[in-house]
Design a protein around this motif. Sequence first.
Motif, PDB file in Angstrom:
ATOM      1  N   LEU A 121       0.862  -1.172   0.000  1.00  0.00           N
ATOM      2  CA  LEU A 121       0.000   0.000   0.000  1.00  0.00           C
ATOM      3  C   LEU A 121       0.901   1.225   0.000  1.00  0.00           C
ATOM      4  O   LEU A 121       2.093   1.125   0.310  1.00  0.00           O
ATOM      5  N   ALA A 122       0.338   2.377  -0.308  1.00  0.00           N
ATOM      6  CA  ALA A 122       1.135   3.606  -0.300  1.00  0.00           C
ATOM      7  C   ALA A 122       0.301   4.770   0.197  1.00  0.00           C
ATOM      8  O   ALA A 122      -0.940   4.736   0.164  1.00  0.00           O
ATOM      9  N   ILE A 123       1.006   5.781   0.669  1.00  0.00           N
ATOM     10  CA  ILE A 123       0.395   7.076   0.966  1.00  0.00           C
ATOM     11  C   ILE A 123       1.225   8.137   0.252  1.00  0.00           C
ATOM     12  O   ILE A 123       2.451   8.042   0.174  1.00  0.00           O
ATOM     13  N   ASP A 124       0.527   9.103  -0.306  1.00  0.00           N
ATOM     14  CA  ASP A 124       1.205  10.209  -0.975  1.00  0.00           C
ATOM     15  C   ASP A 124       1.539  11.288   0.045  1.00  0.00           C
ATOM     16  O   ASP A 124       0.830  11.455   1.050  1.00  0.00           O
ATOM     17  N   TYR A 125       2.599  12.005  -0.219  1.00  0.00           N
ATOM     18  CA  TYR A 125       3.007  13.106   0.651  1.00  0.00           C
ATOM     19  C   TYR A 125       1.917  14.172   0.653  1.00  0.00           C
ATOM     20  O   TYR A 125       1.415  14.560  -0.403  1.00  0.00           O
ATOM     21  N   ARG A 126       1.528  14.597   1.840  1.00  0.00           N
ATOM     22  CA  ARG A 126       0.561  15.684   2.004  1.00  0.00           C
ATOM     23  C   ARG A 126       0.986  16.522   3.197  1.00  0.00           C
ATOM     24  O   ARG A 126       1.450  15.990   4.207  1.00  0.00           O
TER      25      ARG A 126
ATOM     26  N   ALA B 213      11.291   9.921   6.674  1.00  0.00           N
ATOM     27  CA  ALA B 213      10.831   9.905   5.284  1.00  0.00           C
ATOM     28  C   ALA B 213      11.276  11.200   4.606  1.00  0.00           C
ATOM     29  O   ALA B 213      11.280  12.257   5.227  1.00  0.00           O
ATOM     30  N   THR B 214      11.623  11.106   3.341  1.00  0.00           N
ATOM     31  CA  THR B 214      12.055  12.285   2.598  1.00  0.00           C
ATOM     32  C   THR B 214      10.849  13.152   2.273  1.00  0.00           C
ATOM     33  O   THR B 214       9.880  12.668   1.678  1.00  0.00           O
ATOM     34  N   PRO B 215      10.878  14.432   2.665  1.00  0.00           N
ATOM     35  CA  PRO B 215       9.749  15.322   2.367  1.00  0.00           C
ATOM     36  C   PRO B 215       9.438  15.351   0.860  1.00  0.00           C
ATOM     37  O   PRO B 215      10.347  15.359   0.025  1.00  0.00           O
ATOM     38  N   GLY B 216       8.143  15.304   0.557  1.00  0.00           N
ATOM     39  CA  GLY B 216       7.690  15.367  -0.826  1.00  0.00           C
ATOM     40  C   GLY B 216       7.509  14.022  -1.500  1.00  0.00           C
ATOM     41  O   GLY B 216       6.927  13.955  -2.578  1.00  0.00           O
ATOM     42  N   ARG B 217       7.999  12.967  -0.898  1.00  0.00           N
ATOM     43  CA  ARG B 217       7.906  11.639  -1.517  1.00  0.00           C
ATOM     44  C   ARG B 217       6.770  10.810  -0.928  1.00  0.00           C
ATOM     45  O   ARG B 217       6.468  10.902   0.250  1.00  0.00           O
TER      46      ARG B 217
END
Length: 146
Positions: free
Chosen positions: A41-46, A98-102
């Motif tokens: 699963l994934a989550i997008d950067y917000r 986690a890298t910001p924006g990723r």
Amino acid sequence: MAENAPRTFDPVAATRMVTSFGHNAAIGARYVAHGADWMELAIDYREDLVGDTTTGVLASGPIITLMDMATSMAIWVRRGALAPQATLDLRVDYLRAATPGRSVVGRGECYRLTRRVAFVRGMAHDGNPEDPIAHVAGTFMMTDAA
């Protein structure tokens, strides 16, 4: 459901269902891929998921939620059914921020399944599985076991 039972479980449809409400809906969890005993699963950067506005790093809560659901769904995939279960233990070892924006991808695997307990492991990364954000290990209890 026995491990040898016919597989009628649809992981994509199940993901749509479990991510339509609650914490998984709040973080925007989405399906990536699955196999016989694993789920991604994934989550997008917000911005609303950021824990530290000065650095832009995601909070730990969304990553924990993502990994709890990825490991849960790995069990359902292996069992071939969306069945009731409870998280007994889920250890999360953070290796880096986690890298910001990723986007963050969480992969959960059910590596052992007994009648009452499932054993899981997994990891989260933000683009390179060789450079993980976190490792997880846990156990889940089957609440429908006879």
